[in-house]
Design a protein around this motif. Structure first.
Motif, short mmCIF file in Angstrom:
data_model
loop_
_atom_site.label_atom_id
_atom_site.label_comp_id
_atom_site.label_asym_id
_atom_site.label_seq_id
_atom_site.Cartn_x
_atom_site.Cartn_y
_atom_site.Cartn_z
N LYS A 64 0.83 -1.20 0.00
CA LYS A 64 0.00 0.00 0.00
C LYS A 64 0.87 1.26 0.00
N LYS A 65 1.96 1.22 0.74
CA LYS A 65 2.86 2.38 0.80
C LYS A 65 3.49 2.63 -0.57
N ILE A 66 3.90 1.57 -1.23
CA ILE A 66 4.48 1.71 -2.58
C ILE A 66 3.43 2.24 -3.53
N ASP A 67 2.20 1.72 -3.46
CA ASP A 67 1.13 2.20 -4.33
C ASP A 67 0.82 3.68 -4.10
N ARG A 68 0.84 4.12 -2.84
CA ARG A 68 0.61 5.54 -2.54
C ARG A 68 1.71 6.41 -3.15
N GLU A 69 2.95 5.97 -3.02
CA GLU A 69 4.07 6.73 -3.58
C GLU A 69 3.98 6.79 -5.12
N GLU A 70 3.60 5.68 -5.73
CA GLU A 70 3.44 5.67 -7.18
C GLU A 70 2.32 6.60 -7.62
N GLU A 71 1.25 6.65 -6.86
CA GLU A 71 0.13 7.54 -7.17
C GLU A 71 0.55 9.01 -7.05
N LYS A 72 1.32 9.33 -6.01
CA LYS A 72 1.82 10.71 -5.84
C LYS A 72 2.72 11.09 -7.02
N LEU A 73 3.57 10.17 -7.42
CA LEU A 73 4.48 10.42 -8.53
C LEU A 73 3.69 10.63 -9.83
N LYS A 74 2.68 9.82 -10.03
CA LYS A 74 1.85 9.95 -11.22
C LYS A 74 1.13 11.30 -11.25
#
Length: 183
Positions: A64-74
């Motif tokens: 979930k933490k990785i997914d949140r970071e990827e979403e912020k980057l996107k």
């Protein structure tokens, strides 16, 4: 023919430098662009490092933490694209006018000889407004597009305006594909 070829390469260099100059004025020197670019670089390096250190052992919380970071980057990449959009529209209109002018100057003239016969769906562009059936003859528009595509990318790298490798790696490929996420 060689003089025309060299002139077209010179025109490509000039228009690429002009385009980067306008982009620098409208985009690169703005505070919003610099802030977003720094944030994207920081996030991509952080995400890449995080994925490398946690490659094998992933629990749901980590995923979930990785997914949140990827979403912020996107989201930051999207915001950066919107900042660049106004410049791209201005440059697009200006270059369309320049292209029309140069196209009328070189209309019907063979400016280069291709070392190959282009595939059929490219022949319309490479042999545009040229008489004859020799498809190795090259028109202005084809040579100009090839030169501009290659020269502009190199000028962006030379001036330091190209996105970092880490940001490119995290943002996906040519058609917006996301890199495979860890599962």
């Amino acid at each position: 023919m060689w003089a025309d070829t060299l002139l077209i390469v010179g025109i490509s260099v000039f228009t690429a430098l002009l385009g980067e100059g306008v982009t620098w004025l409208l985009v690169y020197k703005t505070e919003k662009y610099q802030r977003l670019k720094a944030e994207i670089d920081r996030q991509s390096k952080k995400l890449e490092k995080f994925k490398e250190t946690c490659s094998d052992t992933l629990d749901k919380g980590l995923k979930k933490k990785i997914d949140r970071e990827e979403e912020k980057l996107k989201n930051n990449n999207r915001d950066l694209s919107l900042v660049k959009m106004k410049s791209m529209l201005a440059i697009g209109f200006a270059f369309t006018a320049l292209l029309g002018m140069f196209n009328s100057i070189f209309d019907g003239r063979v400016v280069a000889k291709l070392p190959f016969t282009p595939i059929s769906w490219v022949q319309g562009l490479s042999h545009r407004n040229l008489s004859g059936e020799d498809y190795t003859d090259c028109s202005f528009i084809f040579l100009y597009i090839l030169c501009t595509m290659s020269i502009r990318q190199n000028i962006q790298k030379l001036l330091g305006f190209a996105p970092s490798r880490a940001a490119n790696k995290q943002s996906g490929g040519l058609f917006g594909q996301q890199p495979p996420s860890l599962k």
